[in-house]
Design a protein around this motif. Sequence first.
Motif, PDB file in Angstrom:
ATOM      1  N   LYS A  91       0.756  -1.381  -0.004  1.00 57.68           N
ATOM      2  CA  LYS A  91      -0.027   0.121   0.065  1.00 57.68           C
ATOM      3  C   LYS A  91       0.821   1.043  -0.109  1.00 57.68           C
ATOM      4  O   LYS A  91       0.408   2.353  -0.527  1.00 57.68           O
ATOM      5  N   ALA A  92       2.000   1.023   0.656  1.00 55.60           N
ATOM      6  CA  ALA A  92       2.975   2.540   0.645  1.00 55.60           C
ATOM      7  C   ALA A  92       3.924   2.485  -0.729  1.00 55.60           C
ATOM      8  O   ALA A  92       4.601   3.272  -0.418  1.00 55.60           O
ATOM      9  N   ARG A  93       3.836   1.315  -1.646  1.00 59.56           N
ATOM     10  CA  ARG A  93       4.388   1.550  -2.668  1.00 59.56           C
ATOM     11  C   ARG A  93       5.985   1.295  -2.429  1.00 59.56           C
ATOM     12  O   ARG A  93       6.972   1.888  -3.428  1.00 59.56           O
ATOM     13  N   ARG A  94       6.273   0.514  -1.507  1.00 58.97           N
ATOM     14  CA  ARG A  94       7.753   0.077  -1.194  1.00 58.97           C
ATOM     15  C   ARG A  94       8.050  -1.261  -1.797  1.00 58.97           C
ATOM     16  O   ARG A  94       9.095  -1.406  -1.768  1.00 58.97           O
ATOM     17  N   SER A  95       7.024  -2.220  -2.054  1.00 56.16           N
ATOM     18  CA  SER A  95       7.268  -3.382  -2.295  1.00 56.16           C
ATOM     19  C   SER A  95       7.784  -3.787  -3.765  1.00 56.16           C
ATOM     20  O   SER A  95       7.138  -3.195  -4.614  1.00 56.16           O
ATOM     21  N   ASN A  96       8.664  -4.443  -3.943  1.00 56.34           N
ATOM     22  CA  ASN A  96       8.942  -4.739  -5.440  1.00 56.34           C
ATOM     23  C   ASN A  96       8.634  -6.241  -5.605  1.00 56.34           C
ATOM     24  O   ASN A  96       9.277  -7.163  -5.259  1.00 56.34           O
ATOM     25  N   LEU A  97       7.346  -6.480  -6.213  1.00 54.85           N
ATOM     26  CA  LEU A  97       6.767  -7.644  -6.667  1.00 54.85           C
ATOM     27  C   LEU A  97       7.378  -8.416  -8.060  1.00 54.85           C
ATOM     28  O   LEU A  97       6.930  -9.434  -8.329  1.00 54.85           O
ATOM     29  N   LEU A  98       8.410  -7.748  -8.559  1.00 51.47           N
ATOM     30  CA  LEU A  98       8.849  -8.101  -9.964  1.00 51.47           C
ATOM     31  C   LEU A  98       9.795  -9.120  -9.602  1.00 51.47           C
ATOM     32  O   LEU A  98      10.299 -10.095 -10.429  1.00 51.47           O
ATOM     33  N   PHE A  99      10.202  -9.227  -8.569  1.00 52.77           N
ATOM     34  CA  PHE A  99      11.255 -10.147  -8.375  1.00 52.77           C
ATOM     35  C   PHE A  99      10.781 -11.510  -7.105  1.00 52.77           C
ATOM     36  O   PHE A  99      10.205 -11.150  -6.177  1.00 52.77           O
ATOM     37  N   PHE A 100      10.922 -12.775  -7.650  1.00 49.97           N
ATOM     38  CA  PHE A 100      10.219 -13.972  -7.033  1.00 49.97           C
ATOM     39  C   PHE A 100      10.574 -14.077  -5.687  1.00 49.97           C
ATOM     40  O   PHE A 100      10.085 -14.372  -4.627  1.00 49.97           O
ATOM     41  N   GLY A 101      12.003 -13.542  -5.202  1.00 47.55           N
ATOM     42  CA  GLY A 101      12.260 -13.758  -3.836  1.00 47.55           C
ATOM     43  C   GLY A 101      11.475 -12.708  -2.890  1.00 47.55           C
ATOM     44  O   GLY A 101      11.707 -12.848  -1.654  1.00 47.55           O
ATOM     45  N   ASN A 102      10.836 -11.727  -3.546  1.00 46.09           N
ATOM     46  CA  ASN A 102      10.119 -10.829  -2.458  1.00 46.09           C
ATOM     47  C   ASN A 102       8.562 -11.233  -2.368  1.00 46.09           C
ATOM     48  O   ASN A 102       7.771 -10.973  -1.811  1.00 46.09           O
ATOM     49  N   PHE A 103       8.232 -12.426  -3.145  1.00 43.23           N
ATOM     50  CA  PHE A 103       6.711 -12.879  -2.866  1.00 43.23           C
ATOM     51  C   PHE A 103       6.593 -14.243  -2.774  1.00 43.23           C
ATOM     52  O   PHE A 103       5.549 -14.654  -2.735  1.00 43.23           O
ATOM     53  N   TYR A 104       7.446 -15.091  -2.919  1.00 42.61           N
ATOM     54  CA  TYR A 104       7.106 -16.768  -2.642  1.00 42.61           C
ATOM     55  C   TYR A 104       6.587 -17.283  -1.876  1.00 42.61           C
ATOM     56  O   TYR A 104       5.942 -18.219  -1.852  1.00 42.61           O
ATOM     57  N   ASN A 105       6.757 -16.585  -0.644  1.00 44.89           N
ATOM     58  CA  ASN A 105       5.857 -16.914   0.677  1.00 44.89           C
ATOM     59  C   ASN A 105       4.777 -16.021   0.959  1.00 44.89           C
ATOM     60  O   ASN A 105       4.187 -16.556   2.111  1.00 44.89           O
ATOM     61  N   MET A 106       4.251 -15.285   0.077  1.00 44.11           N
ATOM     62  CA  MET A 106       3.007 -14.458   0.267  1.00 44.11           C
ATOM     63  C   MET A 106       1.793 -15.298  -0.293  1.00 44.11           C
ATOM     64  O   MET A 106       1.802 -16.142  -1.026  1.00 44.11           O
TER      65      MET A 106
END
Length: 440
Positions: A350-365
């Motif tokens: 929501k704060a636009r700080r996350s980078n979801l283009l790299f798998f290492g940032n979302f594979y546990n979401m």
Amino acid sequence: MPAPADAPPYILPMSLVIDSKVLLAAVEAHVEQFIQEEIDAAFVFHNFQHTCAVAEAATELADHYEVSEDDRLAIILAAWFHDTGYSGGWEDHEERSVINATNWLRAQGVDDEELIANVSGGIRATKMPQQPQNFLEEIVADADLSHLGDLSYWDRCGRVRQEFTLTRDMIMSDQEWIDFELAFMLNHEYHTEAARDMFGDRKSKHVKQLYKRKKALFPDQTPTNLEELEDSKKKKKKLKKLKKLIEKSEKKGDPDFKPGRGVETMYRATYRTHVNLSSIADNKANIMLSVNAIVLSVVVANLATKLDSNPHLVIPTIILVAVCLGSLFYAIQATRPKVTEGKSSMEDIKARRSNLLFFGNFYNMPIDDFHYGMMEMIRDEDFLYSSMTRDLYYLGVVLAKKYAFLRICYNIFLFGIIVAVVAFLVAIVYHNSTNPMLNQ
């Protein structure tokens, strides 16, 4: 409500503090289970995610005005229960929500009729069109529609349209839906000043974007909602006010700015360059791994077995083995993958700080959180290009580490081999010069 300046400080009995904490700790789990078990999945907008957002907004508004503890409790409880009546369908769901809240509170041993009445009033204040009767109800009503001025607006807007189709058989064309949404947005006003400050600017931005989408879809048609606005002075005033809000948002920058093809080409070329450089680094590391592995296997198989009869070669052999092991260590460091947490929080999204283009940032979401984040990124080009920029930055950081390790690896191998060869030559020459048998 906020106490007057000359009012004595509000003192809450300790028993009520404990009860408030217990109720607020229990209500979220109860409502989540109730919604999952009792409300049809076809209500894709009026789900637990929406309820959480309303409760969060209600809490923020209540804390902003520093309302008394029992008023704060009533506001938050009303926010949690306001949509539980959808278990019986969308018609008159507010009254069923009142019944659900009342029954649950009584089951918890709450016999404060004023608290129950305030919770019931807050729930009824969310009924469309909203007509709150007091300040507490205004806060709950504003929290219920906080998504109109929130970053999640486009996702929630799409869910409303889908829910109407699934539960009310309201199938609307794109033009009909945009007209419907525009009419709703223009006829809505936040009741509290805090809500206007928190959500008003972004709401006007969303209205402007709706107008632009309508114009893009139907450039030759006069918007029907504008014709309706001209039929009454009241609606004309709203249109005038909207125009001022749009002009205000334009001064802050055009939210629909789209970078040109040159910018997209730049990102594409930079990504390709980073990928190529990473591949080159991996190939160089593989070369060093292979060479050093071969040298070590030769040393172990041929030279190590002859050290007993050639003790003068022990030190050069140790130097050679150390060089190969050091070179191997840094070659492996250059190719060793790094394990990341694999989870970005909803706050970061929501704060636009996350980078979801790299798998290492979302594979546990959870898939729902990832889907929400990607939809936000698709709809918000600032978010998208910001994520791509951060992705390029961290790719560069990784490449810098790879090449730093590779440089150390090659330096160890280059200078180490030279030292090892010199050590072998010195050892052989010294051995030959000091061995009387060889000098005869």
